[in-house]
Design an enzyme around this catalytic site. Structure first.
Site, PDB file in Angstrom:
ATOM      1  N   ASP A 119       0.832  -1.202   0.000  1.00  0.00           N
ATOM      2  CA  ASP A 119       0.000   0.000   0.000  1.00  0.00           C
ATOM      3  C   ASP A 119       0.867   1.252   0.000  1.00  0.00           C
ATOM      4  O   ASP A 119       1.825   1.359   0.772  1.00  0.00           O
ATOM      5  CB  ASP A 119      -0.898   0.042   1.240  1.00  0.00           C
ATOM      6  CG  ASP A 119      -2.136  -0.815   1.078  1.00  0.00           C
ATOM      7  OD1 ASP A 119      -2.506  -1.101  -0.070  1.00  0.00           O
ATOM      8  OD2 ASP A 119      -2.734  -1.194   2.103  1.00  0.00           O
ATOM      9  N   ASP A 127      -6.576  -5.558  -4.601  1.00  0.00           N
ATOM     10  CA  ASP A 127      -6.920  -4.903  -3.340  1.00  0.00           C
ATOM     11  C   ASP A 127      -7.808  -3.667  -3.551  1.00  0.00           C
ATOM     12  O   ASP A 127      -7.547  -2.615  -2.997  1.00  0.00           O
ATOM     13  CB  ASP A 127      -5.631  -4.516  -2.603  1.00  0.00           C
ATOM     14  CG  ASP A 127      -5.915  -4.115  -1.158  1.00  0.00           C
ATOM     15  OD1 ASP A 127      -6.785  -4.760  -0.534  1.00  0.00           O
ATOM     16  OD2 ASP A 127      -5.278  -3.184  -0.657  1.00  0.00           O
TER      17      ASP A 127
END
Length: 295
Positions: free
Chosen positions: A175, A289
């Site tokens: 991320d 994701d």
């Protein structure tokens, strides 16, 4: 969320589908037959003269209930109106009989058309041999399929030996900011993931890896802690096809709260960086994701 290097994603594909109906038979002599491998799962069926036929599933062309179809005009036996029986005469195999087909132009319209498929055992026939034999009596169609799959499988159900294909995709998902800032993630985790992955790929040419987040790869490539030897090693493993850039975006975007223009911008930024550095043009997506789709 930082997933450590070489976490594997498994995609499982079973090579055959299942019949609509039970497709097994135990003969009067105790032989067990499993005819499900002969089922045509795409419903195109087997071709025999002017007929299309299937085993324990319907065919397309004559309506949703037909297992045998003649020239797209007549249903010659309903897939859910079937019986199995022995061939007899000491032969190995099964007789599959479909009834309840179209009755138009038949001597007994109420009874409809019937198809009788003799499935002969031949261990050498790894590709089924299908043929139309004759129409006898009128509106009863006789076929023969010779196949190794029509041979008995012992005295009871066997374990499914159909091959399963498993694809392991070494990857990391990083991320670009979540519980930590991008700098926090890069310095505590991502930099070390990239350092060690490049080293491990160089140590074994059979290893493969995919990567998405160009925000971090750009940071690693321009980091003064990344050595010229590491960059040269990366060029080598990239040219060997061991490292593949998928998606190629600056990051995997959230899909619920972003606008299409911002997604296009961050894809463009990532692709321009890769194209300028390696001439790379990602051709595969990798959206593992996201959180919903924007309306």
């Amino acid at each position: 969320r930082i997933v450590a290097v070489f976490v594997a994603l498994a995609l499982v594909h079973v090579c055959v589908c299942q019949p609509v109906l039970p497709c097994t038979y135990k003969s009067t002599t105790g032989d067990y037959y499993d005819l499900s491998p002969l089922t045509k799962c795409d419903m195109s069926g087997y071709s025999a003269s002017a007929f299309q036929l299937n085993i324990c599933r319907p065919v397309v062309g004559c309506g949703p209930e037909e297992a045998v179809c003649q020239g797209g005009d007549f249903g010659c036996g309903g897939y859910n109106n079937y019986t199995f029986s022995d061939i007899g005469g000491g032969q190995k195999g099964v007789v599959l009989k479909y009834t309840g087909g179209t009755g138009l132009d038949c001597p007994n319209p109420a009874g409809g058309r019937t198809s009788v498929i003799t499935l002969l055992c031949d261990e050498s026939a790894t590709v089924p041999k299908v043929q139309f034999v004759q129409e006898s009596p009128v509106c009863t169609y006789n076929f023969q399929i010779t196949s190794s799959e029509a041979c008995p499988r012992g005295s009871g159900p066997q374990l499914n030996t159909c091959p399963v294909h498993v694809f392991l995709v070494p990857h990391t998902h990083d991320d670009v900011g979540w519980l930590l800032t991008p700098d926090g993630y890069y310095n505590t985790s991502v930099r070390h993931i990239l350092d060690t992955t490049v080293a491990e790929l160089a140590a074994n040419p059979d290893r493969r890896f995919i990567y998405v987040e160009q925000a971090y790869f750009w940071r690693w490539w321009t980091d003064n802690r990344t050595t010229d030897d590491q960059r040269a090693t990366f060029h080598q493993i990239y040219e060997n096809g061991q490292w593949e850039f998928v998606l190629g975006a600056w990051t995997i975007p959230d899909e619920a709260c972003t606008t299409y223009s911002s997604i296009v911008d961050e894809y463009t930024l990532g692709h321009e960086f890769l194209n300028g550095l390696f001439g790379a043009k990602p051709t595969k997506g990798w959206q593992i994701d996201p959180f919903g789709a924007s309306s």
